[in-house]
Enzyme design. Sequence first.
Site, PDB file in Angstrom:
ATOM      1  N   LYS A   1     -36.062  23.244 -12.983  1.00  0.00           N
ATOM      2  CA  LYS A   1     -37.506  23.255 -13.185  1.00  0.00           C
ATOM      3  C   LYS A   1     -38.292  22.054 -12.520  1.00  0.00           C
ATOM      4  CE  LYS A   1     -37.638  25.771 -17.633  1.00  0.00           C
ATOM      5  NZ  LYS A   1     -38.754  26.340 -18.255  1.00  0.00           N
TER       6      LYS A   1
ATOM      7  N   ILE B   1     -44.677  28.454 -16.627  1.00  0.00           N
ATOM      8  CA  ILE B   1     -45.805  27.614 -16.507  1.00  0.00           C
ATOM      9  C   ILE B   1     -45.235  26.147 -15.791  1.00  0.00           C
ATOM     10  CG2 ILE B   1     -47.513  26.222 -17.904  1.00  0.00           C
ATOM     11  CD1 ILE B   1     -47.462  28.609 -20.025  1.00  0.00           C
TER      12      ILE B   1
ATOM     13  N   ASN C   1     -43.114  31.643 -32.265  1.00  0.00           N
ATOM     14  CA  ASN C   1     -42.007  30.677 -32.658  1.00  0.00           C
ATOM     15  C   ASN C   1     -42.614  29.762 -33.544  1.00  0.00           C
ATOM     16  OD1 ASN C   1     -42.672  28.380 -31.114  1.00  0.00           O
ATOM     17  ND2 ASN C   1     -42.527  29.938 -29.461  1.00  0.00           N
TER      18      ASN C   1
ATOM     19  N   LYS D   1     -54.148  48.856 -33.820  1.00  0.00           N
ATOM     20  CA  LYS D   1     -52.882  48.793 -34.701  1.00  0.00           C
ATOM     21  C   LYS D   1     -52.015  49.981 -34.702  1.00  0.00           C
ATOM     22  CE  LYS D   1     -51.211  47.374 -39.183  1.00  0.00           C
ATOM     23  NZ  LYS D   1     -51.560  47.396 -40.443  1.00  0.00           N
TER      24      LYS D   1
HETATM   25  O1  PMT Z   1     -44.614  21.753 -31.728  1.00  0.00           O
HETATM   26  P1  PMT Z   1     -43.750  21.201 -32.913  1.00  0.00           P
HETATM   27  O2  PMT Z   1     -43.751  21.671 -34.106  1.00  0.00           O
HETATM   28  O3  PMT Z   1     -44.041  19.540 -32.954  1.00  0.00           O
HETATM   29  O4  PMT Z   1     -42.240  21.310 -31.992  1.00  0.00           O
HETATM   30  C1  PMT Z   1     -42.021  20.629 -30.709  1.00  0.00           C
HETATM   31  C2  PMT Z   1     -40.936  21.427 -30.104  1.00  0.00           C
HETATM   32  C3  PMT Z   1     -39.495  21.508 -30.756  1.00  0.00           C
HETATM   33  C4  PMT Z   1     -41.523  22.902 -29.761  1.00  0.00           C
HETATM   34  C5  PMT Z   1     -40.763  20.776 -28.701  1.00  0.00           C
HETATM   35  O5  PMT Z   1     -40.539  19.458 -28.779  1.00  0.00           O
HETATM   36  C6  PMT Z   1     -39.729  21.665 -27.512  1.00  0.00           C
HETATM   37  O6  PMT Z   1     -38.645  21.303 -27.684  1.00  0.00           O
HETATM   38  N1  PMT Z   1     -40.408  22.356 -26.822  1.00  0.00           N
HETATM   39  C7  PMT Z   1     -39.807  23.009 -25.672  1.00  0.00           C
HETATM   40  C8  PMT Z   1     -39.355  24.357 -26.446  1.00  0.00           C
HETATM   41  C9  PMT Z   1     -38.353  24.902 -25.528  1.00  0.00           C
HETATM   42  O7  PMT Z   1     -37.376  25.461 -25.974  1.00  0.00           O
HETATM   43  O8  PMT Z   1     -38.502  25.358 -24.381  1.00  0.00           O
HETATM   44  P2  PMT Z   1     -37.690  26.005 -23.295  1.00  0.00           P
HETATM   45  O9  PMT Z   1     -36.328  25.630 -23.365  1.00  0.00           O
HETATM   46  O10 PMT Z   1     -37.981  27.196 -23.519  1.00  0.00           O
HETATM   47  O11 PMT Z   1     -38.382  25.491 -21.924  1.00  0.00           O
HETATM   48  C10 PMT Z   1     -38.095  24.422 -21.103  1.00  0.00           C
HETATM   49  C11 PMT Z   1     -39.368  23.758 -20.571  1.00  0.00           C
HETATM   50  O12 PMT Z   1     -40.107  24.822 -20.064  1.00  0.00           O
HETATM   51  C12 PMT Z   1     -40.485  23.540 -21.847  1.00  0.00           C
HETATM   52  O13 PMT Z   1     -40.995  22.234 -21.287  1.00  0.00           O
HETATM   53  C13 PMT Z   1     -41.495  24.409 -21.999  1.00  0.00           C
HETATM   54  O14 PMT Z   1     -42.742  23.940 -22.293  1.00  0.00           O
HETATM   55  C14 PMT Z   1     -41.361  24.965 -20.378  1.00  0.00           C
HETATM   56  N2  PMT Z   1     -41.747  26.187 -20.166  1.00  0.00           N
HETATM   57  C15 PMT Z   1     -40.879  27.267 -20.878  1.00  0.00           C
HETATM   58  C16 PMT Z   1     -41.062  28.719 -20.630  1.00  0.00           C
HETATM   59  C17 PMT Z   1     -42.223  28.998 -20.002  1.00  0.00           C
HETATM   60  N3  PMT Z   1     -42.529  30.324 -19.823  1.00  0.00           N
HETATM   61  N4  PMT Z   1     -43.126  28.167 -19.561  1.00  0.00           N
HETATM   62  C18 PMT Z   1     -42.804  26.778 -19.693  1.00  0.00           C
HETATM   63  O15 PMT Z   1     -43.651  26.034 -19.469  1.00  0.00           O
END
Ligand code: PMT
Length: 404
Positions: A349, A315, A214, A295
């Site tokens: 979470k 995580i 992403n 590949k």
């Molecule tokens: O890095 P930048 O370019 O500055 O952009 C910042 C950002 C937009 C990436 C950031 O601000 C942001 O929003 N990050 C979260 C992205 C997201 O959509 O997360 P999520 O909704 O998939 O997950 C929610 C939370 O769980 C997040 O804190 C994520 O880090 C955590 N997570 C999600 C999935 C996973 N498998 N493990 C996790 O720890």
Amino acid sequence: MSTSNKTKHEPTVLLGVTGCIAAYKACELLRSLQKSGARVKVVMTPMAAEFVTPATFKALSGEEVAIAPIDDPARPIHHISLAEEADVFVIAPATANTINKLANGVADNLLTTTALATEAPLIIAPAMNVHMWRDEVTQESMDRLYERGAVIVEPESGYLACGDVGEGRLAAIEDIAQATLAELSRSRDMEGKSLLITAGPTREHLDPARFLSNPSSGKTGYLIAEEAARRGARIALVSGPTDLKDPFGCSVVRVTSAEEMLEAAEQAFAELEPDAAVFTAAVADFRPLERSQQKLKKGDRGRETTLQLVANPDIMATLAADKGLTYVVGFAAETQDVIEAAAAKLETKNADMIVANDVSDPTLGFASAHNRWHFVSKDGVESTEILHKRTLAGLLVDRIAEAT
Ligand code: PMT
């Protein structure tokens, strides 16, 4: 005895102006800092005075402008008195010439001599031609200055005075002012505290040449790490692939996939026992069920093919499940029902706060310099203006400092 005539409660910004076409923008920066209550004193290089006259800065600041090494009979060792007067030294615009001098300790005019002599925090806002900015020497100098603790307000990309297009345009005045004011009021309120931060994207490889990922740049997590470190915290940053340099004062583990990120984050969590854990990483929810060591060939797959995916570990949920006293902050990038989605994540979470950002606007969120955040917690929702991510990082660290 100090020769400074600074009164005790008057925060002083020393504004260094170097010789380039963007020098006129320093007038606007001066005004912006004054409006926020700072006393601003200007030191110019002789070349800067070719672009904007010292008389302009004198009229705007109401202070004598420092330019020649010996131009003030009351202060015979001018660079030392200026160095002592400064609570913050911001050089905007900073030319390649001055940046390369500062990185090497060259002190051949009043501005560079003062920079060498001062103990005040240094903020550098570069402005130059794109090729000068990209030059290896300039980049090495920037790295050196950053490693020594300077705050860098990165130049923007766009049309440059010389007609070229690219990076090198002075950052927005408001962003430079915010970075300067943040240094002026910086406290050490994170002293003795520790933070685990995840940042950036993950890459989930199908084969050595292809992956699912992403557009996260890592900026958000890196700026939070830098801000907390400058305020005295110990930082373990677990980062997915990014082009960013290690943030000042942080210990960084670089990983590629979600599984590697989980392993590194679990290890850092166990070792650090952090006061807070901040999950900014945009972790891929799924990875290919199988990863080919070679590949993959288009071969005889035809025009359609199916990719089998398997869910990645969460995580944040894994670590927050057993968080003890650690204050847990998650992020949510959403395109609709932003607050509702964040509030739901607070529960699922086991987080203390979710920072929600609306990524339906392509200029905000992923890889942007600016963003708007909604702090969602059991106490309610607080929404910010659109601000530079550095300023937003400061607002989040304020809340973490209070909560831990
Ligand atoms: O890095 P930048 O370019 O500055 O952009 C910042 C950002 C937009 C990436 C950031 O601000 C942001 O929003 N990050 C979260 C992205 C997201 O959509 O997360 P999520 O909704 O998939 O997950 C929610 C939370 O769980 C997040 O804190 C994520 O880090 C955590 N997570 C999600 C999935 C996973 N498998 N493990 C996790 O720890």
